[in-house]
Enzyme design. Sequence first.
Site, mmCIF file in Angstrom:
data_model
loop_
_atom_site.group_PDB
_atom_site.id
_atom_site.type_symbol
_atom_site.label_atom_id
_atom_site.label_comp_id
_atom_site.label_asym_id
_atom_site.label_seq_id
_atom_site.Cartn_x
_atom_site.Cartn_y
_atom_site.Cartn_z
ATOM 1 N N GLY A 12 0.810 -1.224 0.000
ATOM 2 C CA GLY A 12 0.000 0.000 0.000
ATOM 3 C C GLY A 12 0.835 1.261 0.000
ATOM 4 N N SER A 14 1.651 3.288 -2.343
ATOM 5 C CA SER A 14 1.440 4.313 -3.361
ATOM 6 C C SER A 14 0.466 5.397 -2.941
ATOM 7 C CB SER A 14 0.990 3.650 -4.675
ATOM 8 O OG SER A 14 2.009 2.750 -5.088
ATOM 9 N N SER A 15 0.010 5.352 -1.697
ATOM 10 C CA SER A 15 -0.932 6.367 -1.221
ATOM 11 C C SER A 15 -0.954 6.368 0.310
ATOM 12 C CB SER A 15 -2.335 6.039 -1.776
ATOM 13 O OG SER A 15 -3.275 7.006 -1.373
ATOM 14 N N GLY A 16 -1.512 7.416 0.870
ATOM 15 C CA GLY A 16 -1.920 7.481 2.272
ATOM 16 C C GLY A 16 -0.910 7.010 3.311
ATOM 17 N N LEU A 52 -2.942 -7.423 -4.817
ATOM 18 C CA LEU A 52 -2.909 -8.273 -3.617
ATOM 19 C C LEU A 52 -4.250 -8.939 -3.318
ATOM 20 C CD1 LEU A 52 -0.633 -5.962 -1.442
ATOM 21 C CD2 LEU A 52 0.019 -8.131 -2.517
ATOM 22 N N SER A 117 -8.333 -1.318 12.033
ATOM 23 C CA SER A 117 -9.108 -0.065 12.061
ATOM 24 C C SER A 117 -9.859 0.003 13.369
ATOM 25 C CB SER A 117 -10.120 -0.061 10.907
ATOM 26 O OG SER A 117 -11.033 1.007 11.053
ATOM 27 N N TYR A 157 -16.586 -4.221 5.735
ATOM 28 C CA TYR A 157 -15.296 -3.621 6.110
ATOM 29 C C TYR A 157 -15.009 -3.911 7.589
ATOM 30 C CZ TYR A 157 -11.590 -0.172 6.826
ATOM 31 O OH TYR A 157 -10.399 0.444 7.140
ATOM 32 N N LYS A 161 -11.953 -6.328 9.195
ATOM 33 C CA LYS A 161 -10.975 -5.740 10.120
ATOM 34 C C LYS A 161 -11.048 -6.461 11.472
ATOM 35 C CE LYS A 161 -9.061 -2.546 7.496
ATOM 36 N NZ LYS A 161 -7.689 -2.679 6.997
HETATM 37 N N1 LIG Z 1 -8.025 6.378 5.976
HETATM 38 C C1 LIG Z 1 -8.695 5.969 7.055
HETATM 39 O O1 LIG Z 1 -9.552 6.680 7.602
HETATM 40 C C2 LIG Z 1 -8.382 4.609 7.647
HETATM 41 C C3 LIG Z 1 -8.859 4.324 8.934
HETATM 42 C C4 LIG Z 1 -8.592 3.074 9.492
HETATM 43 C C5 LIG Z 1 -7.874 2.131 8.770
HETATM 44 N N2 LIG Z 1 -7.440 2.435 7.525
HETATM 45 C C6 LIG Z 1 -6.691 1.380 6.805
HETATM 46 O O2 LIG Z 1 -5.414 1.878 6.492
HETATM 47 C C7 LIG Z 1 -4.897 1.184 5.361
HETATM 48 C C8 LIG Z 1 -4.322 2.193 4.379
HETATM 49 O O3 LIG Z 1 -5.386 3.009 3.925
HETATM 50 P P1 LIG Z 1 -5.192 4.517 3.458
HETATM 51 O O4 LIG Z 1 -6.142 5.333 4.227
HETATM 52 O O5 LIG Z 1 -3.763 4.878 3.419
HETATM 53 O O6 LIG Z 1 -5.824 4.380 1.978
HETATM 54 P P2 LIG Z 1 -5.243 4.741 0.542
HETATM 55 O O7 LIG Z 1 -6.350 4.463 -0.415
HETATM 56 O O8 LIG Z 1 -4.640 6.087 0.585
HETATM 57 O O9 LIG Z 1 -4.093 3.649 0.340
HETATM 58 C C9 LIG Z 1 -4.375 2.292 0.103
HETATM 59 C C10 LIG Z 1 -3.278 1.724 -0.780
HETATM 60 O O10 LIG Z 1 -3.545 0.340 -0.942
HETATM 61 C C11 LIG Z 1 -3.352 0.009 -2.292
HETATM 62 N N3 LIG Z 1 -4.186 -1.142 -2.666
HETATM 63 C C12 LIG Z 1 -5.533 -1.249 -2.564
HETATM 64 N N4 LIG Z 1 -5.933 -2.422 -3.076
HETATM 65 C C13 LIG Z 1 -4.822 -3.064 -3.514
HETATM 66 C C14 LIG Z 1 -4.592 -4.312 -4.152
HETATM 67 N N5 LIG Z 1 -5.592 -5.135 -4.496
HETATM 68 N N6 LIG Z 1 -3.330 -4.670 -4.436
HETATM 69 C C15 LIG Z 1 -2.288 -3.838 -4.144
HETATM 70 N N7 LIG Z 1 -2.440 -2.630 -3.548
HETATM 71 C C16 LIG Z 1 -3.709 -2.263 -3.244
HETATM 72 C C17 LIG Z 1 -3.802 1.257 -3.063
HETATM 73 O O11 LIG Z 1 -3.299 1.277 -4.388
HETATM 74 C C18 LIG Z 1 -3.240 2.355 -2.177
HETATM 75 O O12 LIG Z 1 -1.921 2.704 -2.540
HETATM 76 C C19 LIG Z 1 -6.047 0.344 4.820
HETATM 77 O O13 LIG Z 1 -5.891 -0.989 5.238
HETATM 78 C C20 LIG Z 1 -7.269 0.955 5.475
HETATM 79 O O14 LIG Z 1 -8.324 0.044 5.621
HETATM 80 C C21 LIG Z 1 -7.661 3.646 6.944
#
Ligand SMILES: NC(=O)c1ccc[n+]([C@@H]2O[C@H](COP(=O)([O-])OP(=O)(O)OC[C@H]3O[C@@H](n4cnc5c(N)ncnc54)[C@H](O)[C@@H]3O)[C@@H](O)[C@H]2O)c1
Length: 255
Positions: A12, A14-16, A52, A117, A157, A161
């Site tokens: 993951g 590539s973002s966040g 993935l 989460s 979701y 989790k």
């Molecule tokens: N943002 C929130 O509020 C929050 C809160 C609690 C938990 N989370 C969890 O944090 C984690 C990261 O989320 P984020 O907020 O950074 O989101 P995001 O969308 O910014 O990043 C998610 C990353 O996962 C990659 N990804 C998704 N599906 C994929 C796949 N099939 N194969 C390969 N890569 C894949 C995407 O390309 C992306 O780069 C996640 O597991 C999410 O459930 C997020």
Amino acid sequence: MQLQGKTIVVTGVSSGIGAEVVRIARFAGARVIGVDRNDPSLTLDGFVKADLSSVAAIDAAVAQLPERFDALCNIAGVPGTAPVKLVADINYLGLRHLTEQALPRIPRGGSIVNVASILGAEWPQRLAPHKALAAAQSFEAGAHWLRDHPVPQESCYQYFKEALIVWSATQSQQWFLDRGVRMNCVAPGPVFTPILGDFVSMLGQERVQADAHRMLRPGFADEIAPVIAWLCSDEARWISGANIPVDGGLASTYI
Ligand SMILES: NC(=O)c1ccc[n+]([C@@H]2O[C@H](COP(=O)([O-])OP(=O)(O)OC[C@H]3O[C@@H](n4cnc5c(N)ncnc54)[C@H](O)[C@@H]3O)[C@@H](O)[C@H]2O)c1
């Protein structure tokens, strides 16, 4: 936090949150290999493009990873606005498969960090099915179990989790005892990343407003990432089987 000399595989990236873990871990001295279905937009020491959600793609990705690495951060995930099967495959079954395939490459003292989460907090209410799913010990066996025990779209979701928290806790002790590899979860509250909007549509305005009064604000990815990176460090060597909330205190307001 010291990560000198460590090689860390992060999904993951590539973002966040994943991208922030890369930045912080490299700053602390780690060599970071990223895995994502999208191209990264920051510097890495290696990158494997992979979807993935698929066993074949995960196996092909693992074949391209280093023979030995010190930590695996499972951060890739999708929100509950995605179809149930995709949420199951990416957030739980694929994560488990990648971890099991990666485990032989992680030496004693290594660490696995799974991003859960705050929405997984109600796992005690469904402990029996989560343990039964954890006992279905392959991607295919898990998918088969889920065909017999369908999960509704509205709560998928949360369900996966919760299942991740239960699998991580129940699996971690054996791996720690047998191999000296730790496994923990980090449970963020709402975080400003591209998927925050999906959580708002997933949960509905009422829940979002109720939570908004219980916290200062959603977190930033750089407030979650240091905890994930730290769990990969030797300073966290006695922490295993934990689920650490990183949510500005939101979870504590439900007690
Ligand atoms: N943002 C929130 O509020 C929050 C809160 C609690 C938990 N989370 C969890 O944090 C984690 C990261 O989320 P984020 O907020 O950074 O989101 P995001 O969308 O910014 O990043 C998610 C990353 O996962 C990659 N990804 C998704 N599906 C994929 C796949 N099939 N194969 C390969 N890569 C894949 C995407 O390309 C992306 O780069 C996640 O597991 C999410 O459930 C997020």
